[in-house]
Design an enzyme around this catalytic site. Structure first.
Site, PDB file in Angstrom:
ATOM      1  N   CYS A 201       0.812  -1.229   0.000  1.00  0.00           N
ATOM      2  CA  CYS A 201       0.000   0.000   0.000  1.00  0.00           C
ATOM      3  C   CYS A 201       0.843   1.276   0.000  1.00  0.00           C
ATOM      4  CB  CYS A 201      -0.967  -0.005   1.177  1.00  0.00           C
ATOM      5  SG  CYS A 201      -2.144  -1.363   1.083  1.00  0.00           S
TER       6      CYS A 201
ATOM      7  N   HIS B 151      -3.070   7.078   2.552  1.00  0.00           N
ATOM      8  CA  HIS B 151      -3.478   5.812   1.945  1.00  0.00           C
ATOM      9  C   HIS B 151      -4.894   5.472   2.397  1.00  0.00           C
ATOM     10  CE1 HIS B 151      -3.960   1.752   0.820  1.00  0.00           C
ATOM     11  NE2 HIS B 151      -3.797   1.278   2.049  1.00  0.00           N
TER      12      HIS B 151
ATOM     13  N   ASN C   9     -10.254   0.060  -0.265  1.00  0.00           N
ATOM     14  CA  ASN C   9      -8.787   0.080  -0.245  1.00  0.00           C
ATOM     15  C   ASN C   9      -8.266  -0.499  -1.568  1.00  0.00           C
ATOM     16  OD1 ASN C   9      -6.062  -0.310   0.199  1.00  0.00           O
ATOM     17  ND2 ASN C   9      -6.301  -1.222   2.228  1.00  0.00           N
TER      18      ASN C   9
HETATM   19  N1  COA Z   1     -18.608  -7.885   9.379  1.00  0.00           N
HETATM   20  C1  COA Z   1     -19.010  -8.127  10.631  1.00  0.00           C
HETATM   21  N2  COA Z   1     -18.167  -8.428  11.638  1.00  0.00           N
HETATM   22  C2  COA Z   1     -16.866  -8.499  11.357  1.00  0.00           C
HETATM   23  C3  COA Z   1     -16.356  -8.266  10.064  1.00  0.00           C
HETATM   24  C4  COA Z   1     -17.292  -7.972   9.057  1.00  0.00           C
HETATM   25  N3  COA Z   1     -16.924  -7.715   7.771  1.00  0.00           N
HETATM   26  N4  COA Z   1     -15.023  -8.400  10.083  1.00  0.00           N
HETATM   27  C5  COA Z   1     -14.672  -8.694  11.343  1.00  0.00           C
HETATM   28  N5  COA Z   1     -15.798  -8.766  12.113  1.00  0.00           N
HETATM   29  C6  COA Z   1     -15.892  -9.077  13.537  1.00  0.00           C
HETATM   30  C7  COA Z   1     -14.687  -9.815  14.056  1.00  0.00           C
HETATM   31  O1  COA Z   1     -14.850 -11.197  13.832  1.00  0.00           O
HETATM   32  C8  COA Z   1     -14.730  -9.462  15.520  1.00  0.00           C
HETATM   33  O2  COA Z   1     -15.665 -10.273  16.162  1.00  0.00           O
HETATM   34  P1  COA Z   1     -15.342 -10.848  17.634  1.00  0.00           P
HETATM   35  O3  COA Z   1     -15.193  -9.640  18.499  1.00  0.00           O
HETATM   36  O4  COA Z   1     -16.557 -11.661  17.908  1.00  0.00           O
HETATM   37  O5  COA Z   1     -14.081 -11.627  17.482  1.00  0.00           O
HETATM   38  C9  COA Z   1     -15.273  -8.032  15.533  1.00  0.00           C
HETATM   39  O6  COA Z   1     -15.926  -7.842  14.265  1.00  0.00           O
HETATM   40  C10 COA Z   1     -14.205  -6.992  15.713  1.00  0.00           C
HETATM   41  O7  COA Z   1     -13.163  -7.293  14.802  1.00  0.00           O
HETATM   42  P2  COA Z   1     -11.884  -6.386  14.719  1.00  0.00           P
HETATM   43  O8  COA Z   1     -10.938  -6.931  13.685  1.00  0.00           O
HETATM   44  O9  COA Z   1     -11.341  -6.127  16.079  1.00  0.00           O
HETATM   45  O10 COA Z   1     -12.542  -5.024  14.176  1.00  0.00           O
HETATM   46  P3  COA Z   1     -11.877  -3.620  14.018  1.00  0.00           P
HETATM   47  O11 COA Z   1     -12.708  -2.594  14.657  1.00  0.00           O
HETATM   48  O12 COA Z   1     -10.412  -3.668  14.310  1.00  0.00           O
HETATM   49  O13 COA Z   1     -12.020  -3.379  12.442  1.00  0.00           O
HETATM   50  C11 COA Z   1     -10.756  -3.552  10.431  1.00  0.00           C
HETATM   51  C12 COA Z   1     -11.463  -4.303  11.538  1.00  0.00           C
HETATM   52  C13 COA Z   1     -10.133  -4.565   9.477  1.00  0.00           C
HETATM   53  C14 COA Z   1     -11.773  -2.713   9.694  1.00  0.00           C
HETATM   54  C15 COA Z   1      -9.688  -2.648  11.043  1.00  0.00           C
HETATM   55  O14 COA Z   1      -8.896  -3.390  11.945  1.00  0.00           O
HETATM   56  C16 COA Z   1      -8.798  -2.040  10.024  1.00  0.00           C
HETATM   57  O15 COA Z   1      -9.214  -1.237   9.222  1.00  0.00           O
HETATM   58  N6  COA Z   1      -7.505  -2.366  10.094  1.00  0.00           N
HETATM   59  C17 COA Z   1      -6.513  -1.785   9.215  1.00  0.00           C
HETATM   60  C18 COA Z   1      -6.662  -2.345   7.865  1.00  0.00           C
HETATM   61  C19 COA Z   1      -5.711  -1.689   6.961  1.00  0.00           C
HETATM   62  O16 COA Z   1      -5.419  -0.556   7.147  1.00  0.00           O
HETATM   63  N7  COA Z   1      -5.226  -2.426   6.008  1.00  0.00           N
HETATM   64  C20 COA Z   1      -4.392  -1.960   4.994  1.00  0.00           C
HETATM   65  C21 COA Z   1      -3.132  -1.466   5.516  1.00  0.00           C
HETATM   66  S1  COA Z   1      -2.172  -1.374   4.181  1.00  0.00           S
END
Ligand code: COA
Length: 339
Positions: free
Chosen positions: A113, A252, A282
């Site tokens: 990214c 990004h 993304n």
């Molecule tokens: N729909 C519903 N629930 C979902 C889900 C979806 N699409 N994806 C994950 N969940 C659930 C998980 O299973 C978890 O459930 P649990 O608490 O029962 O285990 C809960 O939602 C929370 O998951 P978590 O991963 O902690 O959520 P979050 O608030 O951290 O958001 C992202 C997840 C991926 C959106 C976030 O972490 C993020 O944006 N990370 C950075 C990603 C990024 O920048 N990537 C590129 C970098 S180059």
């Protein structure tokens, strides 16, 4: 010796026509529009049809950028991507040939990214050193070909697309000038974002676990906010910009909450934050040039604006750049034609 700078003189983009909404995804995954939108700011994303490649999107975006710059060619073609058309050879030479530029040097750059900011650094350095007078820098990705469609933790985040800029040699003070760049990496945490198979360590791609992109989203989130803030602040300080002097903050496009958190830490007002996330999700190495092209087409970027770019991604890698926006008209390619 003449003080030569790299100046952006054109920008173009290409999004595949098919759009997948959050509601579409909720029909096949245990997720909802509200979950996706509230956690990420993403509402929909563009995806390629089977058979359309990163090179197809990149060629269309590259042609659009050349048109925007009023040029027929350039001295170097650089492609920032982690979803090349094939493992060998690189995709950039084929893009160059399809643009009628067979003969010019062309190579792929893999910084996930952060690829566009890495590419901007390479392009600006080569122009500054006098190696080349003009560079076509393309960011193009088809993450729909590597995400696991059954993994709701990643499948909802990514989209496909491409955008490109033309950089040319110019004098200091020319609108479009790349003022300063800084890059970094930390391979100790390479496992946080990876496609495990297909490389020399594990060449086989015979099961879903080795073939698909995987990411520890929560850990990446925390590290992205910290690294982007540090890197962007360092670049702004190097060029002497106070937060209120930054006209556009183009981070990004991974997550709207990450963009807001970084801007808040930098002291940049929320209305200066460019976010195209709702429309495209993304798009990895394509996300910053796509956001720039989109912001310019919306009238959000004016000639002379101070633009701060920052990125974070797999590797881990990060990087930031300060540039002055040129008076260019973005060209949007309608859709890719298969190669
Ligand atoms: N729909 C519903 N629930 C979902 C889900 C979806 N699409 N994806 C994950 N969940 C659930 C998980 O299973 C978890 O459930 P649990 O608490 O029962 O285990 C809960 O939602 C929370 O998951 P978590 O991963 O902690 O959520 P979050 O608030 O951290 O958001 C992202 C997840 C991926 C959106 C976030 O972490 C993020 O944006 N990370 C950075 C990603 C990024 O920048 N990537 C590129 C970098 S180059």
């Amino acid at each position: 010796m003449l003080d030569v700078r790299a100046v952006v003189t054109g920008i173009g983009s290409c999004l595949p026509p098919d759009v997948v909404s959050n509601d579409d995804l909720s029909l096949v995954l245990d997720t909802t529009h509200d979950w996706i939108f509230s956690r990420t700011g993403i509402a929909r994303r563009h995806v390629v049809r089977p058979g359309t490649s990163t090179g197809d999107l990149g060629t269309a975006a590259g042609a659009a950028a050349l048109e925007s710059a009023g040029r027929r060619g350039c001295d170097l073609v650089l492609l920032a991507t982690t979803t090349p058309d094939q493992r060998c050879p690189a995709t950039a030479p084929q893009i160059a040939a399809r643009l009628g530029l067979a003969g010019v040097p062309a190579f792929d750059l893999a910084a996930v990214c952060s690829g566009f900011v890495y590419g901007l650094t390479v392009a600006a350095s080569m122009i500054g050193a006098g190696t080349y007078d003009s560079v076509l820098l393309i960011g193009a990705e088809t993450y729909s070909t590597i995400v696991d469609p059954a993994d709701r933790g990643t499948a909802v985040l990514f989209g496909d697309g491409a955008a490109a800029v033309v950089l040319e040699r110019g004098l200091p003070g020319t609108p479009g000038e790349v003022l300063h760049v800084e890059l970094g990496s930390d391979g100790d945490h390479a496992g946080l974002i990876s496609v495990p198979g297909g490389g020399s360590r594990a060449p086989h791609l015979d099961d879903d676990a080795s073939r698909h992109f995987r990411m520890d989203g929560r850990e990446v989130y925390v590290r992205a906010v910290a690294a982007m803030t540090r890197s962007a602040r360092s670049v702004a300080e190097a060029v002497g910009w106070r937060p209120e002097e930054i006209d556009a903050f183009v981070g990004h496009q991974a997550n709207a909450r990450i963009l807001r958190a970084v801007a808040r830490r930098l002291g940049v007002a929320e209305e200066r934050v460019v976010s195209q996330l709702a429309e495209v999700g993304n798009t990895a190495g394509a996300s910053i040039p796509l956001a720039l092209a989109w912001a310019a087409s919306q009238g959000r970027l004016a000639k002379g604006d101070r633009v701060l770019l920052t990125a974070f991604g797999g590797g881990l890698t990060w990087g930031s750049a300060a540039m002055v926006w040129p008076g260019v008209h973005p060209v949007r390619a309608e859709g890719p034609s298969p190669g």
